[in-house]
Design an enzyme around this catalytic site. Structure first.
Site, PDB file in Angstrom:
ATOM      1  N   ARG A 232       0.852  -1.190   0.000  1.00 58.09           N
ATOM      2  CA  ARG A 232       0.000   0.000   0.000  1.00 58.09           C
ATOM      3  C   ARG A 232       0.889   1.243   0.000  1.00 58.09           C
ATOM      4  O   ARG A 232       0.628   2.229  -0.662  1.00 58.09           O
ATOM      5  CB  ARG A 232      -0.948   0.012   1.214  1.00 58.09           C
ATOM      6  CG  ARG A 232      -1.717   1.312   1.293  1.00 58.09           C
ATOM      7  CD  ARG A 232      -2.895   1.353   2.274  1.00 58.09           C
ATOM      8  NE  ARG A 232      -2.932   0.372   3.305  1.00 58.09           N
ATOM      9  CZ  ARG A 232      -2.187   0.400   4.429  1.00 58.09           C
ATOM     10  NH1 ARG A 232      -1.368   1.413   4.661  1.00 58.09           N
ATOM     11  NH2 ARG A 232      -2.270  -0.560   5.316  1.00 58.09           N
TER      12      ARG A 232
ATOM     13  N   TYR B 175     -16.679  17.805 -14.610  1.00 59.97           N
ATOM     14  CA  TYR B 175     -17.006  16.382 -14.658  1.00 59.97           C
ATOM     15  C   TYR B 175     -18.056  16.062 -13.583  1.00 59.97           C
ATOM     16  O   TYR B 175     -17.896  16.444 -12.421  1.00 59.97           O
ATOM     17  CB  TYR B 175     -15.726  15.581 -14.437  1.00 59.97           C
ATOM     18  CG  TYR B 175     -15.949  14.098 -14.418  1.00 59.97           C
ATOM     19  CD1 TYR B 175     -16.303  13.420 -15.577  1.00 59.97           C
ATOM     20  CD2 TYR B 175     -15.819  13.374 -13.247  1.00 59.97           C
ATOM     21  CE1 TYR B 175     -16.516  12.056 -15.558  1.00 59.97           C
ATOM     22  CE2 TYR B 175     -16.025  11.999 -13.225  1.00 59.97           C
ATOM     23  CZ  TYR B 175     -16.374  11.351 -14.385  1.00 59.97           C
ATOM     24  OH  TYR B 175     -16.590   9.994 -14.367  1.00 59.97           O
TER      25      TYR B 175
ATOM     26  N   ASP C 160      -7.605  20.031 -13.016  1.00 57.50           N
ATOM     27  CA  ASP C 160      -7.939  18.714 -13.556  1.00 57.50           C
ATOM     28  C   ASP C 160      -7.559  18.757 -15.036  1.00 57.50           C
ATOM     29  O   ASP C 160      -8.238  19.371 -15.850  1.00 57.50           O
ATOM     30  CB  ASP C 160      -9.438  18.439 -13.357  1.00 57.50           C
ATOM     31  CG  ASP C 160      -9.855  17.064 -13.883  1.00 57.50           C
ATOM     32  OD1 ASP C 160      -9.140  16.509 -14.743  1.00 57.50           O
ATOM     33  OD2 ASP C 160     -10.908  16.553 -13.451  1.00 57.50           O
TER      34      ASP C 160
ATOM     35  N   LYS D 160      -8.230   8.006 -18.834  1.00 53.57           N
ATOM     36  CA  LYS D 160      -8.526   8.598 -20.133  1.00 53.57           C
ATOM     37  C   LYS D 160      -7.261   8.611 -21.007  1.00 53.57           C
ATOM     38  O   LYS D 160      -6.739   7.568 -21.312  1.00 53.57           O
ATOM     39  CB  LYS D 160      -9.131   9.981 -19.931  1.00 53.57           C
ATOM     40  CG  LYS D 160     -10.169  10.050 -18.783  1.00 53.57           C
ATOM     41  CD  LYS D 160     -11.406   9.219 -19.053  1.00 53.57           C
ATOM     42  CE  LYS D 160     -12.304   9.057 -17.817  1.00 53.57           C
ATOM     43  NZ  LYS D 160     -12.715  10.263 -17.144  1.00 53.57           N
TER      44      LYS D 160
HETATM   45  C1  LIG Z   1     -13.235  10.634 -15.832  1.00 52.72           C
HETATM   46  C2  LIG Z   1     -12.916  11.917 -15.222  1.00 52.72           C
HETATM   47  C3  LIG Z   1     -12.691  12.039 -13.845  1.00 52.72           C
HETATM   48  C4  LIG Z   1     -12.833  10.865 -12.905  1.00 52.72           C
HETATM   49  O1  LIG Z   1     -11.883   9.900 -13.136  1.00 52.72           O
HETATM   50  P1  LIG Z   1     -12.079   8.326 -12.825  1.00 52.72           P
HETATM   51  O2  LIG Z   1     -10.792   7.738 -13.261  1.00 52.72           O
HETATM   52  O3  LIG Z   1     -13.257   7.876 -13.622  1.00 52.72           O
HETATM   53  O4  LIG Z   1     -12.336   8.226 -11.363  1.00 52.72           O
HETATM   54  C5  LIG Z   1     -12.351  13.286 -13.356  1.00 52.72           C
HETATM   55  N1  LIG Z   1     -12.250  14.362 -14.157  1.00 52.72           N
HETATM   56  C6  LIG Z   1     -12.460  14.279 -15.476  1.00 52.72           C
HETATM   57  C7  LIG Z   1     -12.323  15.492 -16.306  1.00 52.72           C
HETATM   58  C8  LIG Z   1     -12.800  13.065 -16.055  1.00 52.72           C
HETATM   59  O5  LIG Z   1     -13.037  13.002 -17.368  1.00 52.72           O
END
Ligand SMILES: *Cc1c(COP(=O)(O)O)cnc(C)c1O
Length: 381
Positions: free
Chosen positions: A46, A98, A170, A195
């Protein structure tokens, strides 16, 4: 080292015990010690895992940061960043973000006494009015999801980056190839690595990168204390995906730009949201702070009923109807019922997120095939 070299080499060395060129998957939960407290830097998985360490160092290099910290999902990364706050602290966030981020901040953290203000970050007066002595975190998402608004990161960091306020971007939609928030004055660059970073739609993962030692230590402490860590196999897959990040994103950008230009002239389309269009309100800022305009395109229909949008969404074959984005394959989605279903309709409509808005994640396939696929679906309405 330039970006295309970094994705393949930064922080990555052949395995010292065998010379394996690929970072091994250290599928282990614990490490044998020679004597109590005498070990090779690894005690429990961890806390540390060698596959994860390589990924963290590689991504830190891609974001021009010193410290990378990996999490089991993008939202786990955000959750850990929010845990830097205390009851009574306040967050200011982009109002168009998001859906899962909105849900986490409001339904979970507001219960712990953390107040979140959603503002139009391009409106300096609105931002200024929301800031007070309790503000501890500014959360920026750009390009925004799904409206593709562009926030001027530097303008905000110049004005508000001080010792009391953490500014986090983000950076999921842009990927580290197109945009580097730390270079623009942000404290943390956060990613849903699910992504573009991983890029092959087979891993859920999150990452945070910072140059601030204090923030890095706190995040690492929380990463270990709460334990939302990714497994070594997922770290391996992300490392493998990263090696082609620049190539994938480059092709996605080319395809998306052509698609946006084409949609913009389509008679059944009322509006196209893509920062690469000169008519887009954030075009000049995007040109300054991003290397290219990204692979995400949203558009609305002249006949803006959900039933009409549904026809388009159900009639593509190459564009798969699915949540998520940033993979090699193209996806089509309906934000109002899918990714943004957790946002109240009243809030959605304020930013133009109508029931007929369609979002594309343009992949790396052949552009002509993609256009024909979408043209056939649009011909059905
Ligand atoms: C998908 C996404 C998230 C969340 O990410 P996960 O890996 O699904 O938890 C946060 N911000 C944006 C812009 C996203 O597209």
């Amino acid at each position: 080292m330039k970006f295309a070299t970094k994705v393949i080499h930064a922080g990555i060395e052949p395995d010292p015990s065998t010379g394996a060129i690929m970072t091994p998957i250290y599928q282990t939960s614990t490490y044998v010690q020679d004597a109590p407290g005498k070990h090779k830097g690894y005690e429990y998985a961890r806390t540390q895992n060698p596959t994860r360490t390589v990924l963290e160092n590689n991504v830190a290099a891609l974001e021009n940061g010193k410290y990378g910290i990996a999490f089991s999902s993008g939202l786990a990364a955000m959750d850990t960043i929010l845990k830097l706050l205390r009851t009574g602290d306040e967050v200011i966030s982009t109002n168009d973000l998001y859906g899962g981020s909105y849900r986490l901040a409001t339904t979970v953290y507001e219960r712990f006494g953390i107040k979140v203000h959603y503002v139009d970050m391009n409106d300096s007066a609105q931002l200024k009015a929301a800031i007070n002595e309790r503000t501890r975190l500014i959360w920026i998402e750009t390009p925004t999801n799904p409206m593709m608004n562009i926030i001027d990161i530097k303008k905000i960091t110049k004005k508000y980056n001080n010792d009391d306020i953490i500014i986090c971007v983000d950076n999921t939609f842009a990927s580290p190839y197109l945009q580097n928030p730390l270079d623009l004055g942000a404290d943390i660059a956060m990613h849903s690595a699910t992504k573009y970073i991983n890029g092959h739609s087979d891993v859920i993962m999150g990452l945070a990168v910072t140059n601030n030692e204090f923030i890095a230590q706190h995040l690492k402490y929380l990463q270990n204390a709460a334990g939302a860590v990714p497994g070594p196999q997922d770290c391996f897959l992300a490392l493998r995906g990263i090696k082609t990040l620049h190539l994938r994103v480059e092709r996605s950008c080319q395809n998306a730009q052509k698609m946006a230009n084409w949609l913009n002239k389509h008679k059944k389309v009322s509006k196209v949201y893509y920062p690469g269009l000169k008519s887009h309100s954030g075009h000049s800022i995007a040109k300054r702070q991003m290397k290219d305009f990204g692979g995400m395109v949203s558009f609305d229909l002249v006949n803006n009923k959900y039933s009409v949008a549904k026809k388009v969404l159900s009639n593509t074959h190459l564009f798969a109807l699915a949540e998520s984005l940033g993979g090699v394959e193209s996806l089509i989605g309906h934000p109002a019922s899918m990714t943004h279903a957790s946002i109240p309709k009243k809030e959605r409509m304020k930013v133009g997120l109508t029931d007929s808005l369609i979002r594309l994640s343009v992949g790396v396939e052949d552009y002509d095939d993609l256009r024909e696929d979408l043209a056939a679906a649009l011909a059905k309405i």
